[in-house]
Enzyme design. Structure first.
Site, PDB file in Angstrom:
ATOM      1  N   LYS A 102       0.870  -1.176   0.000  1.00 16.91           N
ATOM      2  CA  LYS A 102       0.000   0.000   0.000  1.00 16.91           C
ATOM      3  C   LYS A 102       0.910   1.230   0.000  1.00 16.91           C
ATOM      4  O   LYS A 102       1.492   1.609   1.017  1.00 16.91           O
ATOM      5  CB  LYS A 102      -0.918   0.008   1.233  1.00 16.91           C
ATOM      6  CG  LYS A 102      -1.874   1.183   1.229  1.00 16.91           C
ATOM      7  CD  LYS A 102      -1.610   2.014   2.471  1.00 16.91           C
ATOM      8  CE  LYS A 102      -2.315   3.323   2.550  1.00 16.91           C
ATOM      9  NZ  LYS A 102      -1.883   4.347   1.616  1.00 16.91           N
ATOM     10  N   CYS A 147      13.806  10.523   7.048  1.00 14.90           N
ATOM     11  CA  CYS A 147      13.677  10.122   8.448  1.00 14.90           C
ATOM     12  C   CYS A 147      14.993  10.246   9.207  1.00 14.90           C
ATOM     13  O   CYS A 147      14.989  10.505  10.397  1.00 14.90           O
ATOM     14  CB  CYS A 147      13.141   8.704   8.527  1.00 14.90           C
ATOM     15  SG  CYS A 147      14.128   7.558   7.594  1.00 14.90           S
ATOM     16  N   GLU A 156       9.928  16.207  15.353  1.00 18.32           N
ATOM     17  CA  GLU A 156      10.347  16.026  13.962  1.00 18.32           C
ATOM     18  C   GLU A 156       9.655  17.074  13.092  1.00 18.32           C
ATOM     19  O   GLU A 156       8.435  17.199  13.145  1.00 18.32           O
ATOM     20  CB  GLU A 156       9.948  14.621  13.496  1.00 18.32           C
ATOM     21  CG  GLU A 156      10.411  14.318  12.090  1.00 18.32           C
ATOM     22  CD  GLU A 156      10.007  12.914  11.642  1.00 18.32           C
ATOM     23  OE1 GLU A 156       8.828  12.556  11.784  1.00 18.32           O
ATOM     24  OE2 GLU A 156      10.886  12.199  11.141  1.00 18.32           O
TER      25      GLU A 156
HETATM   26  P1  NAD Z   1       2.341   8.539   7.607  1.00 15.38           P
HETATM   27  O1  NAD Z   1       2.502   7.805   8.879  1.00 15.38           O
HETATM   28  O2  NAD Z   1       1.404   9.672   7.563  1.00 15.38           O
HETATM   29  O3  NAD Z   1       1.874   7.556   6.453  1.00 15.38           O
HETATM   30  C1  NAD Z   1       2.559   6.354   6.196  1.00 15.38           C
HETATM   31  C2  NAD Z   1       1.590   5.354   5.615  1.00 15.38           C
HETATM   32  O4  NAD Z   1       0.605   5.021   6.594  1.00 15.38           O
HETATM   33  C3  NAD Z   1       0.828   5.864   4.396  1.00 15.38           C
HETATM   34  O5  NAD Z   1       0.761   4.839   3.447  1.00 15.38           O
HETATM   35  C4  NAD Z   1      -0.535   6.189   4.956  1.00 15.38           C
HETATM   36  O6  NAD Z   1      -1.593   6.106   4.013  1.00 15.38           O
HETATM   37  C5  NAD Z   1      -0.691   5.118   6.019  1.00 15.38           C
HETATM   38  N1  NAD Z   1      -1.657   5.489   7.054  1.00 15.38           N
HETATM   39  C6  NAD Z   1      -2.029   6.734   7.435  1.00 15.38           C
HETATM   40  N2  NAD Z   1      -2.955   6.665   8.411  1.00 15.38           N
HETATM   41  C7  NAD Z   1      -3.180   5.351   8.654  1.00 15.38           C
HETATM   42  C8  NAD Z   1      -4.014   4.641   9.560  1.00 15.38           C
HETATM   43  N3  NAD Z   1      -4.820   5.275  10.385  1.00 15.38           N
HETATM   44  N4  NAD Z   1      -3.958   3.292   9.555  1.00 15.38           N
HETATM   45  C9  NAD Z   1      -3.144   2.640   8.711  1.00 15.38           C
HETATM   46  N5  NAD Z   1      -2.342   3.248   7.815  1.00 15.38           N
HETATM   47  C10 NAD Z   1      -2.352   4.598   7.792  1.00 15.38           C
HETATM   48  O7  NAD Z   1       3.818   8.957   7.216  1.00 15.38           O
HETATM   49  P2  NAD Z   1       4.285   9.808   5.964  1.00 15.38           P
HETATM   50  O8  NAD Z   1       3.819  11.209   6.228  1.00 15.38           O
HETATM   51  O9  NAD Z   1       3.901   9.158   4.693  1.00 15.38           O
HETATM   52  O10 NAD Z   1       5.877   9.711   6.068  1.00 15.38           O
HETATM   53  C11 NAD Z   1       6.598  10.574   6.853  1.00 15.38           C
HETATM   54  C12 NAD Z   1       7.051   9.883   8.110  1.00 15.38           C
HETATM   55  O11 NAD Z   1       7.721   8.682   7.794  1.00 15.38           O
HETATM   56  C13 NAD Z   1       8.043  10.683   8.907  1.00 15.38           C
HETATM   57  O12 NAD Z   1       7.717  10.650  10.267  1.00 15.38           O
HETATM   58  C14 NAD Z   1       9.358   9.969   8.688  1.00 15.38           C
HETATM   59  O13 NAD Z   1      10.310  10.131   9.686  1.00 15.38           O
HETATM   60  C15 NAD Z   1       8.916   8.571   8.533  1.00 15.38           C
HETATM   61  N6  NAD Z   1       9.887   7.770   7.799  1.00 15.38           N
HETATM   62  C16 NAD Z   1      10.607   6.829   8.484  1.00 15.38           C
HETATM   63  C17 NAD Z   1      11.564   6.073   7.842  1.00 15.38           C
HETATM   64  C18 NAD Z   1      12.351   5.039   8.592  1.00 15.38           C
HETATM   65  O14 NAD Z   1      12.904   4.164   7.959  1.00 15.38           O
HETATM   66  N7  NAD Z   1      12.416   5.089   9.920  1.00 15.38           N
HETATM   67  C19 NAD Z   1      11.787   6.243   6.474  1.00 15.38           C
HETATM   68  C20 NAD Z   1      11.036   7.186   5.800  1.00 15.38           C
HETATM   69  C21 NAD Z   1      10.080   7.928   6.482  1.00 15.38           C
END
Ligand code: NAD
Length: 491
Positions: free
Chosen positions: A186, A297, A392
């Site tokens: 997804k 991240c 963050e």
């Molecule tokens: P997000 O958590 O908003 O979304 C990530 C995914 O989760 C998306 O596919 C989204 O549709 C899904 N999602 C959203 N709400 C949901 C719910 N209620 N239930 C299930 N799935 C849901 O994150 P983002 O804004 O896409 O990415 C940014 C974040 O990702 C930052 O905090 C960043 O630090 C983190 N990140 C971490 C890494 C790592 O490896 N640690 C790498 C890249 C990004």
């Protein structure tokens, strides 16, 4: 020079999701728009999947898994197909890179030189690794054999973020497919296009129908039903800490599926008293925070610097920030494009305003540029009680804090609920070892900002990670179950 605008104008965007080897619309027929953050233009309408599509994808993944069409292959046979997929990604680098740059606002040079090659490299690395790994035999009396084997876990759901759309997909599907699982991806709703295109390439490479399914849509409509599904064996997630933690609840309230979470960060670079070459450090740390618009991240969004180097480092960082090239993501010279969305712009600007109100000093930037561009920003005089020290921001904003001593610098770096990455500058080998151990982070770069390579495990301490690691053979652990087979030779 390649004319990326012309390529962009001629692109055909994938518009259907992949379930059971068939490209199709959402069961409801509904769609949502995916836009180019640089221009605001709608690029394509993408299927808005829901629980019905999740059911279909899980059923097709389960059927493929139980049939053995992939899980039952010799690892070398899976390798051959995944290597073909890696080759197809390489062959289609320009198309994938332009699609990624348009959908996510990422600079085209980064997409061409980093994101797409690393996507292929990751899939190739896991494909190559899998047929060279051995299981174990336990110590036992001569009349028994204790086998310790790893088996694919079954149906894996991968829920992805928007900041490195293809690369994060590869970090998940590379090890999950290599180890024999069936996968449902997804993508983030902001960046669905390249994931769907990768699905087309996977079918072309020979990944059997049902083994890789890609369904697009919103988190609550697709992510949550996957997290709560009774027939999903594992969820691997990269995204924010708030959403990541929900998967633990989904798992607890459903089938206790395995959950691996890669989440947020507030990573610190620490400049010790004996560090030298402050201009070089400033150059590295500018890259460590401004690269990918700070939407990374592991971005080093804090710098904790010994007071001896404080003024010099701030002056050098400012020089770096003002020369950072911002603009059109399809211009090869661009280092930073727009932030991914207006919602994200509001978050970044809001946190910067909070930093100003709390008394941090803006050295440069501190405001939006044209459209969704945010100017590379350096904050000085940041203290640990400030929101910009703790939260963050996920934008090109670095907070610099002065330390009285090396010990205090390490203590300040560890004063965070996150623990993804850290950087340490010192010329002293003993301090390098001692403080690299003391820093509470999944990856520590010494005298260089680093996320490691595909061969090294990647993940976070504290609220940055849970349940396993991406990359390296360590990633295989989240996609396999450990089994003991005890054979009584007297029987
Ligand atoms: P997000 O958590 O908003 O979304 C990530 C995914 O989760 C998306 O596919 C989204 O549709 C899904 N999602 C959203 N709400 C949901 C719910 N209620 N239930 C299930 N799935 C849901 O994150 P983002 O804004 O896409 O990415 C940014 C974040 O990702 C930052 O905090 C960043 O630090 C983190 N990140 C971490 C890494 C790592 O490896 N640690 C790498 C890249 C990004």
């Amino acid at each position: 020079m390649t004319d990326y605008r012309a390529i962009a104008a001629s692109l055909t965007f994938p518009k259907k999701v992949l379930i059971g080897g068939v490209f199709q619309d959402a069961a409801s027929g509904e769609t949502f728009e995916t836009t180019d953050p640089a221009t605001g233009k709608v690029l394509a309408k993408v299927p808005a999947c829901g629980p019905e599509d999740v059911e279909a994808a899980v059923a097709s993944a389960r059927k493929a898994f139980e049939s053995g069409v992939w899980s039952g292959l010799h690892p070398t046979a899976r390798k051959a197909i995944l290597l073909k997929l890696a080759d197809l990604i390489d062959e289609n680098t320009t198309e994938l890179a332009v699609m990624e740059a348009l959908d996510a606002g990422k600079p085209i040079t980064d997409c061409v030189e980093i994101d797409i090659p690393e996507t292929a490299n990751c899939i190739r690395w896991h494909a190559e690794a899998q047929d060279k790994l051995y299981d174990q035999i336990a110590p036992s009396a001569p009349d028994a054999v204790g086998l310790i084997v790893r088996e694919p876990i079954g149906v894996v759901a991968a829920v992805l973020p928007w900041n490195f759309p293809l690369m994060m997909m590869a970090w998940k599907i590379g090890p999950a497919l290599a180890t024999g699982n069936s996968v449902i991806v997804k993508p983030a709703e902001q960046t669905s296009l390249t994931a769907l295109r990768l699905g087309e390439l996977a079918l072309e490479a020979g990944v059997p129908p049902g083994v890789l399914n890609i369904i697009t849509g919103m988190g609550p409509d697709v992510g949550e039903p996957l997290g709560r599904h009774m027939d999903v064996d594992a969820v691997t997630f990269t995204g924010s800490t708030d959403v990541g933690k929900r998967f633990l609840i989904y798992s607890a309230e459903s089938n206790a599926k395995e959950v691996c979470l890669e989440m947020g960060g507030k990573s610190a670079a620490v400049v010790l008293e004996d560090a030298t070459d402050i201009p070089r450090i400033a150059e590295i740390q500018a890259g460590a925070i401004f690269w990918n618009m700070g939407e990374n991240c592991t971005a080093n969004s804090r710098i904790i610097v010994h007071h001896k180097h404080y003024d010099a480092l701030i002056a050098e960082l400012a020089k770096q920030a003002v020369t950072w090239v911002v603009g059109d993501p399809l211009d090869p010279a661009t280092q930073n494009g727009p932030l991914v969305s207006s919602e994200h712009m509001a978050k970044v600007s809001g946190l910067v305003e909070t930093g100003k109100k709390q008394g941090a000093r803006v050295v440069c930037g501190g405001e939006a540029g044209e459209g969704l561009i945010y100017k590379p920003t350096v904050f000085a005089e940041v203290t640990r009680d400030m929101v910009i020290f703790q939260e963050e921001i996920f934008g090109p904003v670095v907070a610099v804090t002065k330390a009285d001593s090396d010990e205090q610098a390490i203590e300040l770096a560890n004063d965070s609920s996150y623990g993804l990455d850290a950087t340490l500058y010192t010329r002293d080998i003993a301090k390098a070892h001692k403080y690299a151990r003391a820093l509470k982070a999944g990856t520590v770069g010494v005298n260089a900002y680093s996320e490691g390579e595909i061969s090294t495990p990647f993940g976070g301490f504290k609220s940055s990670g849970f349940g396993g690691r991406d990359n390296g053979v360590h990633a295989h652990e989240q996609y396999t179950e450990l089994k003991t087979i005890w054979i009584d030779l007297n029987g």
